[in-house]
Design a protein around this motif. Structure first.
Motif, PDB file in Angstrom:
ATOM      1  N   LYS A 389     -10.327 -35.664  -4.598  1.00 60.24           N
ATOM      2  CA  LYS A 389     -10.185 -36.922  -5.327  1.00 60.24           C
ATOM      3  C   LYS A 389      -9.128 -37.829  -4.680  1.00 60.24           C
ATOM      4  CE  LYS A 389     -11.652 -35.166  -9.837  1.00 60.24           C
ATOM      5  NZ  LYS A 389     -11.236 -34.831 -11.224  1.00 60.24           N
ATOM      6  N   LEU A 390      -8.098 -37.188  -4.053  1.00 58.35           N
ATOM      7  CA  LEU A 390      -7.041 -37.959  -3.391  1.00 58.35           C
ATOM      8  C   LEU A 390      -7.434 -38.378  -1.976  1.00 58.35           C
ATOM      9  CD1 LEU A 390      -3.931 -35.878  -4.532  1.00 58.35           C
ATOM     10  CD2 LEU A 390      -4.668 -38.117  -5.407  1.00 58.35           C
ATOM     11  N   GLY A 391      -8.580 -37.853  -1.515  1.00 55.94           N
ATOM     12  CA  GLY A 391      -9.028 -38.194  -0.167  1.00 55.94           C
ATOM     13  C   GLY A 391      -8.434 -37.334   0.918  1.00 55.94           C
ATOM     14  N   ASP A 392      -7.760 -36.202   0.542  1.00 58.67           N
ATOM     15  CA  ASP A 392      -7.160 -35.306   1.530  1.00 58.67           C
ATOM     16  C   ASP A 392      -8.093 -34.196   1.968  1.00 58.67           C
ATOM     17  OD1 ASP A 392      -4.864 -36.770   1.365  1.00 58.67           O
ATOM     18  OD2 ASP A 392      -3.904 -35.461  -0.129  1.00 58.67           O
ATOM     19  N   LEU A 393      -9.321 -34.144   1.431  1.00 60.47           N
ATOM     20  CA  LEU A 393     -10.238 -33.043   1.745  1.00 60.47           C
ATOM     21  C   LEU A 393     -11.631 -33.621   1.959  1.00 60.47           C
ATOM     22  CD1 LEU A 393      -9.840 -29.883   1.799  1.00 60.47           C
ATOM     23  CD2 LEU A 393     -11.038 -29.860  -0.390  1.00 60.47           C
ATOM     24  N   SER A 394     -12.313 -33.093   2.968  1.00 53.89           N
ATOM     25  CA  SER A 394     -13.663 -33.583   3.269  1.00 53.89           C
ATOM     26  C   SER A 394     -14.683 -32.997   2.291  1.00 53.89           C
ATOM     27  CB  SER A 394     -14.061 -33.200   4.700  1.00 53.89           C
ATOM     28  OG  SER A 394     -14.216 -31.788   4.807  1.00 53.89           O
ATOM     29  N   GLY A 395     -15.866 -33.600   2.275  1.00 50.69           N
ATOM     30  CA  GLY A 395     -16.937 -33.120   1.406  1.00 50.69           C
ATOM     31  C   GLY A 395     -17.396 -31.720   1.774  1.00 50.69           C
ATOM     32  N   LEU A 396     -17.419 -31.420   3.072  1.00 53.27           N
ATOM     33  CA  LEU A 396     -17.837 -30.090   3.511  1.00 53.27           C
ATOM     34  C   LEU A 396     -16.858 -29.018   3.046  1.00 53.27           C
ATOM     35  CD1 LEU A 396     -19.109 -30.802   7.151  1.00 53.27           C
ATOM     36  CD2 LEU A 396     -20.488 -30.332   5.118  1.00 53.27           C
ATOM     37  N   GLU A 397     -15.570 -29.333   3.094  1.00 50.87           N
ATOM     38  CA  GLU A 397     -14.559 -28.372   2.647  1.00 50.87           C
ATOM     39  C   GLU A 397     -14.634 -28.168   1.136  1.00 50.87           C
ATOM     40  OE1 GLU A 397     -10.855 -28.817   5.747  1.00 50.87           O
ATOM     41  OE2 GLU A 397     -11.353 -30.595   4.510  1.00 50.87           O
ATOM     42  N   LEU A 398     -14.901 -29.241   0.389  1.00 47.84           N
ATOM     43  CA  LEU A 398     -15.077 -29.106  -1.057  1.00 47.84           C
ATOM     44  C   LEU A 398     -16.312 -28.257  -1.363  1.00 47.84           C
ATOM     45  CD1 LEU A 398     -14.284 -29.849  -3.947  1.00 47.84           C
ATOM     46  CD2 LEU A 398     -15.746 -31.886  -3.725  1.00 47.84           C
ATOM     47  N   ARG A 399     -17.384 -28.479  -0.617  1.00 48.31           N
ATOM     48  CA  ARG A 399     -18.617 -27.707  -0.814  1.00 48.31           C
ATOM     49  C   ARG A 399     -18.379 -26.232  -0.532  1.00 48.31           C
ATOM     50  NH1 ARG A 399     -23.165 -27.489  -3.744  1.00 48.31           N
ATOM     51  NH2 ARG A 399     -24.830 -26.402  -2.633  1.00 48.31           N
ATOM     52  N   GLU A 400     -17.589 -25.952   0.472  1.00 48.53           N
ATOM     53  CA  GLU A 400     -17.269 -24.563   0.800  1.00 48.53           C
ATOM     54  C   GLU A 400     -16.492 -23.909  -0.343  1.00 48.53           C
ATOM     55  OE1 GLU A 400     -14.979 -21.950   4.250  1.00 48.53           O
ATOM     56  OE2 GLU A 400     -15.263 -24.113   4.499  1.00 48.53           O
ATOM     57  N   ALA A 401     -15.551 -24.641  -0.934  1.00 47.93           N
ATOM     58  CA  ALA A 401     -14.794 -24.108  -2.064  1.00 47.93           C
ATOM     59  C   ALA A 401     -15.706 -23.897  -3.272  1.00 47.93           C
ATOM     60  CB  ALA A 401     -13.652 -25.056  -2.416  1.00 47.93           C
ATOM     61  N   GLN A 402     -16.653 -24.812  -3.467  1.00 54.49           N
ATOM     62  CA  GLN A 402     -17.591 -24.685  -4.582  1.00 54.49           C
ATOM     63  C   GLN A 402     -18.509 -23.479  -4.387  1.00 54.49           C
ATOM     64  OE1 GLN A 402     -20.091 -28.118  -5.169  1.00 54.49           O
ATOM     65  NE2 GLN A 402     -21.313 -27.136  -6.774  1.00 54.49           N
ATOM     66  N   ASN A 403     -19.011 -23.302  -3.174  1.00 52.51           N
ATOM     67  CA  ASN A 403     -19.867 -22.145  -2.879  1.00 52.51           C
ATOM     68  C   ASN A 403     -19.105 -20.834  -3.049  1.00 52.51           C
ATOM     69  OD1 ASN A 403     -22.174 -23.627  -2.359  1.00 52.51           O
ATOM     70  ND2 ASN A 403     -21.782 -23.784  -0.151  1.00 52.51           N
ATOM     71  N   SER A 404     -17.844 -20.837  -2.638  1.00 49.62           N
ATOM     72  CA  SER A 404     -17.023 -19.635  -2.798  1.00 49.62           C
ATOM     73  C   SER A 404     -16.870 -19.283  -4.273  1.00 49.62           C
ATOM     74  CB  SER A 404     -15.640 -19.842  -2.162  1.00 49.62           C
ATOM     75  OG  SER A 404     -15.758 -20.018  -0.774  1.00 49.62           O
ATOM     76  N   LEU A 405     -16.712 -20.295  -5.115  1.00 45.68           N
ATOM     77  CA  LEU A 405     -16.600 -20.054  -6.549  1.00 45.68           C
ATOM     78  C   LEU A 405     -17.904 -19.501  -7.115  1.00 45.68           C
ATOM     79  CD1 LEU A 405     -15.200 -20.284  -9.280  1.00 45.68           C
ATOM     80  CD2 LEU A 405     -15.892 -22.704  -9.352  1.00 45.68           C
ATOM     81  N   LEU A 406     -19.020 -20.101  -6.729  1.00 49.54           N
ATOM     82  CA  LEU A 406     -20.321 -19.640  -7.237  1.00 49.54           C
ATOM     83  C   LEU A 406     -20.621 -18.219  -6.763  1.00 49.54           C
ATOM     84  CD1 LEU A 406     -22.836 -20.426  -8.856  1.00 49.54           C
ATOM     85  CD2 LEU A 406     -23.845 -21.280  -6.727  1.00 49.54           C
ATOM     86  N   GLU A 407     -20.289 -17.928  -5.509  1.00 43.73           N
ATOM     87  CA  GLU A 407     -20.509 -16.574  -4.980  1.00 43.73           C
ATOM     88  C   GLU A 407     -19.630 -15.556  -5.682  1.00 43.73           C
ATOM     89  OE1 GLU A 407     -19.808 -16.985  -0.845  1.00 43.73           O
ATOM     90  OE2 GLU A 407     -21.658 -18.116  -0.448  1.00 43.73           O
ATOM     91  N   ALA A 408     -18.396 -15.924  -6.001  1.00 42.54           N
ATOM     92  CA  ALA A 408     -17.502 -15.020  -6.721  1.00 42.54           C
ATOM     93  C   ALA A 408     -18.046 -14.734  -8.122  1.00 42.54           C
ATOM     94  CB  ALA A 408     -16.093 -15.610  -6.799  1.00 42.54           C
ATOM     95  N   GLU A 409     -18.565 -15.769  -8.777  1.00 44.78           N
ATOM     96  CA  GLU A 409     -19.164 -15.576 -10.097  1.00 44.78           C
ATOM     97  C   GLU A 409     -20.395 -14.678 -10.009  1.00 44.78           C
ATOM     98  OE1 GLU A 409     -18.004 -19.865 -12.177  1.00 44.78           O
ATOM     99  OE2 GLU A 409     -19.833 -19.684 -10.983  1.00 44.78           O
ATOM    100  N   GLU A 410     -21.179 -14.882  -8.970  1.00 41.36           N
ATOM    101  CA  GLU A 410     -22.383 -14.070  -8.764  1.00 41.36           C
ATOM    102  C   GLU A 410     -22.022 -12.606  -8.502  1.00 41.36           C
ATOM    103  OE1 GLU A 410     -26.167 -12.594  -8.036  1.00 41.36           O
ATOM    104  OE2 GLU A 410     -25.531 -14.411  -9.073  1.00 41.36           O
TER     105      GLU A 410
END
Length: 438
Positions: A389-410
């Motif tokens: 949200k602050l513009g310090d992280l790219s979309g790909l890096e955010l997607r990687e963090a999101q996938n990591s969360l979903l995989e951990a839940e799985e």
């Protein structure tokens, strides 16, 4: 826009618009035990075994027959006497009428009757164990599917959360794209990720529906597509199973071992039945009846008889072509085979128990580990979304963090489900699976 409308419909689908009855595991099991067809068939089969375990079927009781008959002869009779005289009597019609009641009773048959009765009782108990085995298998299957349905619900909620996160990211990207701070490539990638998560959600809805169908089928519900609302929203693991106690109960109460013991007992009774031929037998018969004979010629025109007849038969088979000794030898061999089969089965049960226990322990450890991983993955995503949200992280890096969360839940829900399956299997093999009914 169409995809977002479809996803909104699916998200609303998770919130039932119907006033549904809530089903917990106990209620599902109670419904299935009452309606499931295999269980009803098994209980009917057990009833047949119960009916067969009777004194009459074993041969203890006598048989009583009531009969009546009528017969006649029509002959042309030509006679020539020693005096040289002869007579010719055409169409001589003699008739006989009889009615009576007859009793037959094997009083003693070398203890073969007692052996037959004991065998019928063993078969009756085997029918009870077979029914128990069917019920245990049903409880295990339905419990597994119940928690699979819970698992699929958890996955559905996780994917709904993922879609919401992707939708929020898409909203941010669209806003920045409109003011010119992000490129069209970023916007396209955010749409691709959102569509990908939406596709997974749609497929998960199908898996959840299939699990509900399976549950309804096990419970023999009239409407297989009836949407079930389960009381559990998480997979609860007791973690209270004691290895030594469970192993002892397994060796004592395992249904397959109990069936094997019954089969050995039946082989012992078969030997006793074969040995009965070494002893004499005693049979009783009695009857009471009426007989009437009508003659067209002779000294008497009619003769009536009314009376009692009786008799005792004592016998002993002195030689039957060596078949008696052959049957007894084969019966002893069969007893040895039953004992070997039991030992082999006992070893197999111990092996299965050891493998299940190891899998249970490993999955318990994996569950604890994945809980820690999920906590870390959530923290990482929260940090990532704030930086994004602050513009310090790219979309790909955010997607990687999101996938990591979903995989951990799985991974967590999979570890919990595997642990529950091991728990169900341990309860089943030790004969304690019916505690789920309590």
């Amino acid at each position: 826009m169409k995809i977002q409308l479809a996803l909104s419909f699916l998200l609303l689908l998770g919130t039932s618009v119907y006033a549904q009855e809530v089903y917990d595991l106990k209620k599902c099991l109670a419904t299935g035990l009452e309606q499931n067809y295999q269980i009803r068939i098994s209980r009917n089969t057990q009833q047949i075994s119960d009916n067969n375990a009777s004194l009459g079927n074993a041969g203890f009781l006598p048989t009583l027959d009531l009969n009546a008959g009528y017969s006649g002869t029509l002959n042309d009779i030509n006679q020539e006497l020693s005096t040289g005289e002869s007579s010719n009597n055409p169409g001589v019609h003699n008739r006989s009428l009889n009615a009576g009641i007859n009793l037959n009773w094997t009083v003693f048959d070398g203890f073969n009757i007692q052996s037959n009765y004991a065998k019928l009782k063993e078969l009756q108990q085997m029918g009870e164990v077979q029914t128990r085995l069917t019920i245990e298998s049903f409880i295990a299957n339905l419990s597994s599917e119940y928690y699979n349905h819970v698992q699929q619900n958890i996955r559905l909620n996780n994917l709904k959360s993922a879609v919401r996160l992707s939708k929020e990211r898409l909203r941010i990207v669209e806003a920045r794209y409109n003011i010119g701070s992000l490129s069209r490539l970023d916007l396209q990638q955010a749409k691709v990720d959102f569509n990908s998560d939406s596709s997974k959600l749609i497929r998960q809805q199908e898996l959840l529906f299939a699990s509900g169908i399976k549950l309804n089928q096990l419970m023999a519900m009239d409407d297989l597509s009836f949407p079930l609302e389960l009381a559990d929203s998480a997979i609860n693991i007791t973690g209270l199973i004691n290895k030594e106690e469970s192993l002892q109960k397994t060796l004592k109460d395992n249904s397959f071992l109990l069936l094997s013991k019954k089969e050995k007992n039946i082989s012992l009774l078969d030997l006793r039945s074969a040995q009965s031929a070494n002893l004499p037998y005693l049979k009783l018969n009695a009857g009471y009846g009426f007989t009437q004979n009508n003659y067209d010629m002779g000294t008497y025109i009619r003769q009536d008889q009314l009376g009692l007849n009786y008799g005792l038969t004592l016998g002993f088979n002195t030689f039957d072509g060596m078949n008696r000794s052959r049957k007894q030898r084969n019966a002893r061999i069969q007893i040895d085979n039953r004992e070997l089969e039991y030992r082999e089965l006992e070893l197999s049960v111990k092996s299965d128990f050891s493998n299940l226990w190891m899998a249970y322990q490993n999955n318990m450890e994996l569950t604890n580990l994945e809980k820690e991983n999920l906590h870390t993955a959530r923290e990482n995503y929260e940090i990532a979304i704030e930086r994004y949200k602050l513009g310090d992280l790219s979309g790909l890096e955010l997607r990687e963090a999101q996938n990591s969360l979903l995989e951990a839940e799985e991974r967590l829900v999979q570890a919990q489900y595997n642990t529950k399956l091991c728990e169900i299997s341990l309860m089943q093999i030790s004969g304690e699976i019916t505690t789920y009914l309590e």
